[in-house]
Scaffold this motif. Sequence first.
Motif, PDB file in Angstrom:
ATOM      1  N   VAL A 171      10.303   7.289   2.801  1.00  0.00           N
ATOM      2  CA  VAL A 171       8.980   6.686   2.937  1.00  0.00           C
ATOM      3  C   VAL A 171       8.580   6.106   1.588  1.00  0.00           C
ATOM      4  O   VAL A 171       8.672   6.783   0.559  1.00  0.00           O
ATOM      5  CB  VAL A 171       7.937   7.721   3.403  1.00  0.00           C
ATOM      6  CG1 VAL A 171       6.546   7.111   3.442  1.00  0.00           C
ATOM      7  CG2 VAL A 171       8.321   8.276   4.770  1.00  0.00           C
ATOM      8  N   VAL A 172       8.155   4.840   1.581  1.00  0.00           N
ATOM      9  CA  VAL A 172       7.655   4.195   0.374  1.00  0.00           C
ATOM     10  C   VAL A 172       6.181   3.902   0.603  1.00  0.00           C
ATOM     11  O   VAL A 172       5.821   3.096   1.457  1.00  0.00           O
ATOM     12  CB  VAL A 172       8.430   2.902   0.063  1.00  0.00           C
ATOM     13  CG1 VAL A 172       7.848   2.228  -1.182  1.00  0.00           C
ATOM     14  CG2 VAL A 172       9.918   3.188  -0.132  1.00  0.00           C
ATOM     15  N   ARG A 173       5.320   4.569  -0.167  1.00  0.00           N
ATOM     16  CA  ARG A 173       3.881   4.441   0.001  1.00  0.00           C
ATOM     17  C   ARG A 173       3.299   3.612  -1.128  1.00  0.00           C
ATOM     18  O   ARG A 173       3.402   3.979  -2.306  1.00  0.00           O
ATOM     19  CB  ARG A 173       3.237   5.834   0.000  1.00  0.00           C
ATOM     20  CG  ARG A 173       3.630   6.715   1.173  1.00  0.00           C
ATOM     21  CD  ARG A 173       2.827   6.372   2.413  1.00  0.00           C
ATOM     22  NE  ARG A 173       1.401   6.547   2.161  1.00  0.00           N
ATOM     23  CZ  ARG A 173       0.768   7.719   2.297  1.00  0.00           C
ATOM     24  NH1 ARG A 173       1.431   8.802   2.682  1.00  0.00           N
ATOM     25  NH2 ARG A 173      -0.523   7.801   2.061  1.00  0.00           N
ATOM     26  N   LEU A 174       2.679   2.487  -0.775  1.00  0.00           N
ATOM     27  CA  LEU A 174       1.994   1.651  -1.745  1.00  0.00           C
ATOM     28  C   LEU A 174       0.517   2.029  -1.808  1.00  0.00           C
ATOM     29  O   LEU A 174       0.017   2.780  -0.965  1.00  0.00           O
ATOM     30  CB  LEU A 174       2.152   0.178  -1.373  1.00  0.00           C
ATOM     31  CG  LEU A 174       3.592  -0.350  -1.253  1.00  0.00           C
ATOM     32  CD1 LEU A 174       3.587  -1.807  -0.811  1.00  0.00           C
ATOM     33  CD2 LEU A 174       4.354  -0.173  -2.551  1.00  0.00           C
ATOM     34  N   SER A 175      -0.167   1.507  -2.831  1.00  0.00           N
ATOM     35  CA  SER A 175      -1.607   1.759  -3.009  1.00  0.00           C
ATOM     36  C   SER A 175      -1.920   3.252  -2.977  1.00  0.00           C
ATOM     37  O   SER A 175      -2.920   3.693  -2.415  1.00  0.00           O
ATOM     38  CB  SER A 175      -2.413   1.025  -1.922  1.00  0.00           C
ATOM     39  OG  SER A 175      -2.156  -0.364  -1.956  1.00  0.00           O
ATOM     40  N   THR A 176      -1.058   4.038  -3.600  1.00  0.00           N
ATOM     41  CA  THR A 176      -1.185   5.500  -3.590  1.00  0.00           C
ATOM     42  C   THR A 176      -1.086   6.013  -5.025  1.00  0.00           C
ATOM     43  O   THR A 176       0.006   6.147  -5.579  1.00  0.00           O
ATOM     44  CB  THR A 176      -0.094   6.144  -2.715  1.00  0.00           C
ATOM     45  OG1 THR A 176      -0.141   5.575  -1.400  1.00  0.00           O
ATOM     46  CG2 THR A 176      -0.294   7.643  -2.616  1.00  0.00           C
ATOM     47  N   THR A 177      -2.217   6.291  -5.612  1.00  0.00           N
ATOM     48  CA  THR A 177      -2.268   6.731  -7.001  1.00  0.00           C
ATOM     49  C   THR A 177      -2.177   8.247  -7.084  1.00  0.00           C
ATOM     50  O   THR A 177      -2.932   8.963  -6.414  1.00  0.00           O
ATOM     51  CB  THR A 177      -3.576   6.269  -7.669  1.00  0.00           C
ATOM     52  OG1 THR A 177      -3.655   4.843  -7.609  1.00  0.00           O
ATOM     53  CG2 THR A 177      -3.634   6.719  -9.124  1.00  0.00           C
ATOM     54  N   VAL A 178      -1.255   8.723  -7.905  1.00  0.00           N
ATOM     55  CA  VAL A 178      -1.144  10.163  -8.149  1.00  0.00           C
ATOM     56  C   VAL A 178      -2.219  10.563  -9.146  1.00  0.00           C
ATOM     57  O   VAL A 178      -2.277  10.033 -10.257  1.00  0.00           O
ATOM     58  CB  VAL A 178       0.262  10.517  -8.675  1.00  0.00           C
ATOM     59  CG1 VAL A 178       0.331  11.982  -9.082  1.00  0.00           C
ATOM     60  CG2 VAL A 178       1.316  10.206  -7.616  1.00  0.00           C
ATOM     61  N   THR A 179      -3.059  11.496  -8.744  1.00  0.00           N
ATOM     62  CA  THR A 179      -4.159  11.926  -9.616  1.00  0.00           C
ATOM     63  C   THR A 179      -3.893  13.259 -10.301  1.00  0.00           C
ATOM     64  O   THR A 179      -4.506  13.573 -11.316  1.00  0.00           O
ATOM     65  CB  THR A 179      -5.461  12.032  -8.809  1.00  0.00           C
ATOM     66  OG1 THR A 179      -5.276  12.959  -7.730  1.00  0.00           O
ATOM     67  CG2 THR A 179      -5.854  10.668  -8.249  1.00  0.00           C
TER      68      THR A 179
END
Length: 408
Positions: A171-179
């Motif tokens: 799975v490649v998730r875009l617009s997903t910032t690791v906080t």
Amino acid sequence: MAEPAREHTVGVVGGGIIGLAVAREITRRRPGTNVLVLEKEDRLAAHQTGHNSGVVHAGIYYRPGSLKAELCARGRELIRAYCLEHDLPYVECGKLVVAVDPDELGRLDDLERTATANGVPGLRRIGSDEIGEIEPHATGLAALHSPRTAITDYAAIARQLAQEVEAAGGVVRLSTTVTDVSRSGRGSRVQVVTAGEVHHVDHLVLCAGLQADRLGRRVDGEREPRIVPFRGEYLEVVGAKRDLVRGMVYPVPDPRYPFLGVHFTRRVDGSLEVGPNAVLALDREGYGVRPGLRLADAAATLAHPGFWRMARTHWRTGAREVRGSLSTRAYLRFAQRYVTGIGPDDVVRAGAGVRAQAVARDGSLVDDFVVVSGNGVTSVRNAPSPAATSSLAIAAYVVDRMALPGPA
């Protein structure tokens, strides 16, 4: 409230060429492994991968025995084969590294010994007459000719890698910032927090590029080395003058720095670029024609003792680079030593890249790749050029050091 935890075996932070190459390598070695790639932007290759010169380096510059030398040599062959397999651009247009002053000839000798030790294919030392045969508009006293140095499109390679990951069930998730990233103790799973979600993985690989130090510190508490970003600005040659360079013309680099100096580079779309320079970036992700300012990034750099130690040592070089950034005429003054026919009226300002350069607390520029692995997390802490060239080899190096479940 955060959504329920989602289980994945391996998480990869970063949708640039390194992160995607690592994800692909995992799916190839351990078919059936759940792989999750998290990318904060709305597209892949949005940072260093999509803002470099597209050069596939042959291994001329790197200290023999270093990770850079080893992985560049292997990576060059892997990238070439990958491009041929997937019908991606790959052009061996060749490179000249040119000495224009007598005091550069000793450095050219040293560079020839390094390149020979690294097994650079087809390397030849040539004189001034042969320089003109290879690049009719270039001038110099002597040069190293690397005919196998190539150009490609690294963003296209990254997109192809992502397709392979997804085809293998990843799975490649875009617009997903690791906080946030955390772990509670040895042997525990790693918790990765994004906006509204929590992921638990057996192993996490951080390929965060310009944010490598910040994310890495959340995991292991190590504050060093820090990323000090350097902005590399490009000029594009316009009109008929773009045909004055056939391949690539480089200066003899200053051995004190990991930067290769302003050079002429043909691109796979037929354009010709001059650059990049290397000026301190006050925005880690500022790719516009003009420099930007992000207060948090500027403050982080200025708060680092290693930055000030570096600045005290190299301020003269930094001042020269700033002059070139402010003045196209000053920028080209150095480049015209190698190709005299291209002047200020023949170029326009193009985009810029930002190099994630690790700097130690003592002010030294970290020259080699740095990969740290332990207790369920692997962090790529320093991967500047030739990281794109080396990407598939770096991926193999990283996965070699991971404890993955299942058969090989």
